[in-house]
Motif scaffolding. Structure first.
Motif, short mmCIF file in Angstrom:
data_model
loop_
_atom_site.label_atom_id
_atom_site.label_comp_id
_atom_site.label_asym_id
_atom_site.label_seq_id
_atom_site.Cartn_x
_atom_site.Cartn_y
_atom_site.Cartn_z
N VAL A 109 0.81 -1.21 0.00
CA VAL A 109 0.00 0.00 0.00
C VAL A 109 0.85 1.27 0.00
O VAL A 109 0.36 2.36 -0.30
CB VAL A 109 -0.96 -0.03 1.21
N LEU A 110 2.16 1.14 0.32
CA LEU A 110 3.06 2.31 0.29
C LEU A 110 3.04 3.00 -1.08
O LEU A 110 3.22 4.21 -1.18
CB LEU A 110 4.49 1.87 0.64
N GLY A 111 2.82 2.21 -2.11
CA GLY A 111 2.85 2.77 -3.46
C GLY A 111 1.78 3.80 -3.73
O GLY A 111 1.88 4.60 -4.67
N TYR A 112 0.71 3.80 -2.95
CA TYR A 112 -0.34 4.77 -3.14
C TYR A 112 0.08 6.19 -2.67
O TYR A 112 -0.48 7.18 -3.13
CB TYR A 112 -1.59 4.36 -2.35
N PHE A 113 1.01 6.26 -1.73
CA PHE A 113 1.28 7.52 -1.05
C PHE A 113 2.47 8.30 -1.60
O PHE A 113 2.54 9.52 -1.41
CB PHE A 113 1.49 7.27 0.46
N ASP A 114 3.43 7.60 -2.23
CA ASP A 114 4.63 8.34 -2.67
C ASP A 114 4.89 8.20 -4.17
O ASP A 114 6.00 8.46 -4.63
CB ASP A 114 5.85 7.88 -1.88
N SER A 115 3.87 7.79 -4.94
CA SER A 115 4.10 7.60 -6.37
C SER A 115 4.48 8.92 -7.06
O SER A 115 5.39 8.96 -7.90
CB SER A 115 2.85 6.99 -7.03
#
Length: 413
Positions: A109-115
């Protein structure tokens, strides 16, 4: 860096710290949940062993990214190659971990926040799509029909994240632009205040210089109207005493010269102290003018008549002093230059203004030819102009001279 940019810098530093240390905690949480579900998901020994190198690589990747400064955001829309590599490798590792245990989607889910921070606005949507695929794959549990539905859901979530991220970035840019505009306005205001302070200092200097100049002109006019007139009378009386064969007549002229000397000395002291003429100390203007005309007539041995017309009203002290000085100067000029046999002085109250006329039947002069009217006539005009008044002179050779001074009463009553 201006003061308004400091909150933005602090916000970037805080986000950088969260993205640098947050993945360690999230990875630990995902690992704990995955290990607690080994039996339920029937993970094989090989899958468990496979977790070790993948997690190790993920830890090394995060450590390298932190030391390389990849989490130092500046609010820009561009990303570096290293940040792109980090995001791609982390997404791959998240997919592999999610394949081994679906609960590692917590880590994905980290990919949603720093893309957008890692890939920029241009490639950020692709990063969101890759994260959505990983999340849907982990949650579908191998059911491809469910994968399609979850993928649609996560794409919607990704677009929502993208929309909110874009709005937040626009708000951020607007905030920065507003702060910069305020700083520029403050800078211009400070420059304007500095310029105003300089102008104020300049105006103070000019006002001081103007005050000094005006005081010099005032003293010069007072000296001309008092001391110079007194000295002229003294010289006239002493000359008459010298030319007189009769001792009593000579003594009379000497006494008059002595009185004029005392009067001139008193007027000089009053001028220095910027006081009203002595003639106005106990009398109003008509009475002071009458005494002045009578004294002048006796001193100059020329018949002089004083007349008042209109309704006598109280006058401002400055108007009284101005008109008295103009009358004294006009009479002095008559005694020195006119060779008159008769003089008339008229004070006229005209309602909204007051007029003083001094006429003689002397030899007169040519106004057109005699451009240098002298300090006396110029001083009379200057006195009247200070009260918004005027002085007019009419004269012709052989037909005498008439001086008319007019002063409005509106602003001085």
């Amino acid at each position: 860096m201006g003061p308004g940019e400091r909150p933005m810098v602090i916000e970037d530093e805080l986000r950088g710290k969260i993205f640098r240390w947050g993945p360690y905690g999230i990875l630990a949480l995902a690992l704990a949940v995955a290990l607690s579900t080994v039996k339920e998901l029937e993970m094989t020994t090989g899958e468990l062993y496979a977790l070790v190198p993948v997690i190790a690589v993920a830890l090394v990747l995060h450590t390298w990214a932190g030391r390389a400064g990849l989490f130092q955001f500046d609010g820009g829309n561009d990303s570096t190659t290293s940040q792109t590599v980090y995001y791609v490798l982390r997404t791959i590792l998240a997919f592999v971990l999610t394949h081994l245990n679906p609960f590692f989607s917590i880590y994905a889910v980290l990919g949603y926040f720093d893309s957008h921070d890692m890939l920029g606005l241009r490639w950020g949507r692709i990063g969101l799509l890759a994260t959505a695929v990983t999340m849907a794959y982990g949650q579908a549990g191998g059911a491809w029909w469910l994968f399609g539905a979850l993928l649609a859901l996560h794409v919607s979530l990704a677009l929502t994240f993208e929309r909110f991220g874009h709005k937040a970035e626009m708000d951020r840019q607007n905030k920065v632009a507003t702060i910069q505009a305020l700083e520029e306005s403050n800078a211009r205001l400070e420059e304007a205040l500095a310029e105003n302070a300089a102008l104020h200092d300049q105006l103070v200097v000019q006002a001081r210089e103007a005050g000094v100049s005006d005081e010099r002109r005032r003293l010069a006019a007072e000296i001309h109207d008092t001391i110079a007139q007194a000295l002229t009378g003294i010289v006239t009386q002493l000359q008459a005493a010298t030319d007189s064969p009769d001792q009593e007549t000579a003594r009379t002229h000497v006494d008059r010269a002595t009185a004029l000397a005392r009067t001139g000395l008193g007027e000089a002291r009053r001028s220095v102290r910027n006081l009203s003429p002595a003639a106005l100390e106990h009398d109003d203007l008509p009475e002071a003018l009458k005494k002045t005309v009578d004294d002048w007539s006796r001193s100059a041995c020329v018949p002089a008549e004083f007349t008042v017309t209109g309704t006598v009203d109280p006058l401002h002290d400055e108007i009284q002093a101005t008109l008295l000085r103009i009358a004294q100067e006009a009479l002095t000029n008559t005694a020195k230059h006119a060779h008159a046999t008769r003089v008339g002085v008229t004070l006229s109250y005209l309602g909204d203004e007051i007029a003083l006329d001094v006429r003689d039947d002397g030899r007169g002069f040519d106004l057109a030819a005699d451009t240098a009217v002298g300090f006396g006539l110029g001083g009379m005009r200057a006195r009247a102009e200070r009260l918004a008044g005027t002085v007019d002179i009419e004269s012709e050779p052989g037909y005498g001279t008439a001086i008319s001074a007019r002063v409005p009463l509106v602003d001085h009553a």
